[in-house]
Design an enzyme around this catalytic site. Structure first.
Site, PDB file in Angstrom:
ATOM      1  N   LYS A  13      12.383  -3.987  -2.169  1.00  0.00           N
ATOM      2  CA  LYS A  13      12.909  -2.855  -1.388  1.00  0.00           C
ATOM      3  C   LYS A  13      14.422  -2.775  -1.525  1.00  0.00           C
ATOM      4  O   LYS A  13      14.991  -1.694  -1.646  1.00  0.00           O
ATOM      5  CB  LYS A  13      12.551  -3.022   0.095  1.00  0.00           C
ATOM      6  CG  LYS A  13      11.096  -2.786   0.402  1.00  0.00           C
ATOM      7  CD  LYS A  13      10.903  -2.786   1.915  1.00  0.00           C
ATOM      8  CE  LYS A  13       9.450  -2.631   2.297  1.00  0.00           C
ATOM      9  NZ  LYS A  13       9.268  -2.623   3.750  1.00  0.00           N
ATOM     10  N   ASP A  73       9.451   1.727   7.853  1.00  0.00           N
ATOM     11  CA  ASP A  73       8.092   1.289   8.149  1.00  0.00           C
ATOM     12  C   ASP A  73       7.143   2.223   7.412  1.00  0.00           C
ATOM     13  O   ASP A  73       7.409   3.426   7.309  1.00  0.00           O
ATOM     14  CB  ASP A  73       7.818   1.302   9.657  1.00  0.00           C
ATOM     15  CG  ASP A  73       6.675   0.367  10.020  1.00  0.00           C
ATOM     16  OD1 ASP A  73       6.466  -0.629   9.310  1.00  0.00           O
ATOM     17  OD2 ASP A  73       5.971   0.626  11.011  1.00  0.00           O
ATOM     18  N   THR A  74       6.080   1.645   6.872  1.00  0.00           N
ATOM     19  CA  THR A  74       5.151   2.413   6.043  1.00  0.00           C
ATOM     20  C   THR A  74       3.722   2.217   6.508  1.00  0.00           C
ATOM     21  O   THR A  74       3.356   1.130   6.955  1.00  0.00           O
ATOM     22  CB  THR A  74       5.271   1.939   4.575  1.00  0.00           C
ATOM     23  OG1 THR A  74       6.568   2.262   4.089  1.00  0.00           O
ATOM     24  CG2 THR A  74       4.238   2.621   3.681  1.00  0.00           C
ATOM     25  N   GLY A 172      -0.247  -4.572  -1.818  1.00  0.00           N
ATOM     26  CA  GLY A 172      -0.938  -3.863  -0.734  1.00  0.00           C
ATOM     27  C   GLY A 172      -2.151  -3.089  -1.222  1.00  0.00           C
ATOM     28  O   GLY A 172      -2.999  -3.616  -1.945  1.00  0.00           O
ATOM     29  N   TYR A 173      -2.198  -1.811  -0.876  1.00  0.00           N
ATOM     30  CA  TYR A 173      -3.353  -0.971  -1.194  1.00  0.00           C
ATOM     31  C   TYR A 173      -3.236  -0.285  -2.566  1.00  0.00           C
ATOM     32  O   TYR A 173      -4.044   0.593  -2.883  1.00  0.00           O
ATOM     33  CB  TYR A 173      -3.510   0.101  -0.101  1.00  0.00           C
ATOM     34  CG  TYR A 173      -3.762  -0.449   1.282  1.00  0.00           C
ATOM     35  CD1 TYR A 173      -5.058  -0.612   1.768  1.00  0.00           C
ATOM     36  CD2 TYR A 173      -2.707  -0.809   2.123  1.00  0.00           C
ATOM     37  CE1 TYR A 173      -5.301  -1.109   3.035  1.00  0.00           C
ATOM     38  CE2 TYR A 173      -2.938  -1.322   3.392  1.00  0.00           C
ATOM     39  CZ  TYR A 173      -4.228  -1.461   3.846  1.00  0.00           C
ATOM     40  OH  TYR A 173      -4.462  -1.964   5.110  1.00  0.00           O
ATOM     41  N   HIS A 199       6.231   7.183  -1.690  1.00  0.00           N
ATOM     42  CA  HIS A 199       6.620   7.502  -0.324  1.00  0.00           C
ATOM     43  C   HIS A 199       7.988   6.908   0.029  1.00  0.00           C
ATOM     44  O   HIS A 199       8.861   7.571   0.546  1.00  0.00           O
ATOM     45  CB  HIS A 199       5.535   6.953   0.610  1.00  0.00           C
ATOM     46  CG  HIS A 199       5.030   5.591   0.184  1.00  0.00           C
ATOM     47  ND1 HIS A 199       4.374   5.402  -1.009  1.00  0.00           N
ATOM     48  CD2 HIS A 199       5.137   4.364   0.744  1.00  0.00           C
ATOM     49  CE1 HIS A 199       4.066   4.125  -1.151  1.00  0.00           C
ATOM     50  NE2 HIS A 199       4.533   3.457  -0.105  1.00  0.00           N
TER      51      HIS A 199
HETATM   52  P1  IMP Z   1       5.909  -2.056   5.182  1.00  0.00           P
HETATM   53  O1  IMP Z   1       6.253  -1.285   6.408  1.00  0.00           O
HETATM   54  O2  IMP Z   1       6.690  -1.618   3.984  1.00  0.00           O
HETATM   55  O3  IMP Z   1       5.961  -3.545   5.392  1.00  0.00           O
HETATM   56  O4  IMP Z   1       4.390  -1.709   4.841  1.00  0.00           O
HETATM   57  C1  IMP Z   1       3.333  -2.034   5.712  1.00  0.00           C
HETATM   58  C2  IMP Z   1       2.056  -2.234   4.928  1.00  0.00           C
HETATM   59  O5  IMP Z   1       1.664  -1.001   4.304  1.00  0.00           O
HETATM   60  C3  IMP Z   1       2.146  -3.235   3.782  1.00  0.00           C
HETATM   61  O6  IMP Z   1       1.894  -4.541   4.222  1.00  0.00           O
HETATM   62  C4  IMP Z   1       1.075  -2.745   2.827  1.00  0.00           C
HETATM   63  O7  IMP Z   1      -0.196  -3.211   3.240  1.00  0.00           O
HETATM   64  C5  IMP Z   1       1.124  -1.248   3.022  1.00  0.00           C
HETATM   65  N1  IMP Z   1       2.027  -0.641   2.010  1.00  0.00           N
HETATM   66  C6  IMP Z   1       3.293  -0.216   2.199  1.00  0.00           C
HETATM   67  N2  IMP Z   1       3.803   0.308   1.078  1.00  0.00           N
HETATM   68  C7  IMP Z   1       2.838   0.190   0.153  1.00  0.00           C
HETATM   69  C8  IMP Z   1       2.784   0.545  -1.231  1.00  0.00           C
HETATM   70  O8  IMP Z   1       3.733   1.049  -1.837  1.00  0.00           O
HETATM   71  N3  IMP Z   1       1.623   0.276  -1.851  1.00  0.00           N
HETATM   72  C9  IMP Z   1       0.559  -0.294  -1.237  1.00  0.00           C
HETATM   73  N4  IMP Z   1       0.555  -0.653   0.035  1.00  0.00           N
HETATM   74  C10 IMP Z   1       1.698  -0.414   0.733  1.00  0.00           C
END
Ligand code: IMP
Length: 216
Positions: A13, A73-74, A172-173, A199
């Site tokens: 990131k 946050d994602t 992740g996904y 995103h």
């Molecule tokens: P974070 O807020 O970036 O930590 O994302 C939270 C969770 O969303 C991660 O632990 C992943 O499971 C999922 N995630 C976030 N971004 C991605 C991505 O770019 N690809 C796949 N999974 C994602």
């Protein structure tokens, strides 16, 4: 060079952010500002969590300095599941399951595919929210008036949840998410393409434009 804090220690990131924000900015990580504590992330929305993290760092580390702080946050939002797993994406399998499976991508994907078994509507989107907090305090008064200004930036990529994992890159996904306009999943597309259309990249680009426009 202008300084800005990204409230994360995630290397990927940080690199991505530096690429998008450009050389004008020096991005400081949590480690760079000597923040070694776990940031609060207890909200039930992406917006709430991103703000909670940015606000925490601003209020604990930068009240007397005007260094902007942002946090992200994602979540993966699946239409047929009413937006699930959303804010719970990282720990999806651990909810009503084994707490050890928090952040376990395999277990998370397995749960999601099981929930979508027999479901034809596979529409989903990744959504990132970035919260930016900037000091707006007035310390010229006898009692300093601590204030902040906050902004939000959203990045979305629409796509489909496929039925079986494909691809090996990313995290992740990624192996089960196929962005609209592509025949491959994020895990097949690889980092170069993903980082242009993701995103997170989209939210980050909005942040970059804002910082340049406002000359912050
Ligand atoms: P974070 O807020 O970036 O930590 O994302 C939270 C969770 O969303 C991660 O632990 C992943 O499971 C999922 N995630 C976030 N971004 C991605 C991505 O770019 N690809 C796949 N999974 C994602």
């Amino acid at each position: 060079m202008k300084k800005i804090v990204f409230a994360t220690n995630n290397k990927h990131k940080l690199e991505e952010a530096q690429q998008i924000l450009g050389n004008e900015f020096k991005i400081l990580s949590l480690a760079d500002i000597n923040c070694h504590e776990e940031l609060p992330e207890t909200s039930d929305t992406l917006e709430g969590n991103a703000y909670q993290k940015a606000e925490y760092v601003w209020s604990h580390y930068f009240r007397d300095e005007k260094i902007p702080v942002f946090a992200d946050d994602t979540g993966l939002e699946v239409e047929a599941l009413g937006g699930e797993p959303g804010v719970l994406s990282a720990r999806y399998a651990a909810i009503d399951g084994d707490p050890q499976q928090s952040h376990d991508s395999e277990a998370n994907m397995k749960k999601l595919l099981r929930k979508l078994d027999g479901e034809d509507n596979r529409t989903a989107r990744f959504r990132t929210v970035i919260s930016l907090v900037i000091d707006a305090s007035d310390t010229t008064t006898e009692i300093p008036l601590y204030m902040e200004k906050r902004w939000e930036f959203e990045g979305i990529v629409n796509g489909q949840i496929i039925r079986e994992r494909r691809g090996t890159t990313g995290f992740g996904y990624d192996p089960i998410f196929q962005p609209d306009g592509y025949e491959q999943t994020f895990a097949e597309l690889g980092a170069d393409i993903k980082n242009q259309i993701s995103h997170r990249a989209r939210a980050m680009q909005k942040l970059a434009e804002f910082l340049k426009d406002k000359n912050l």
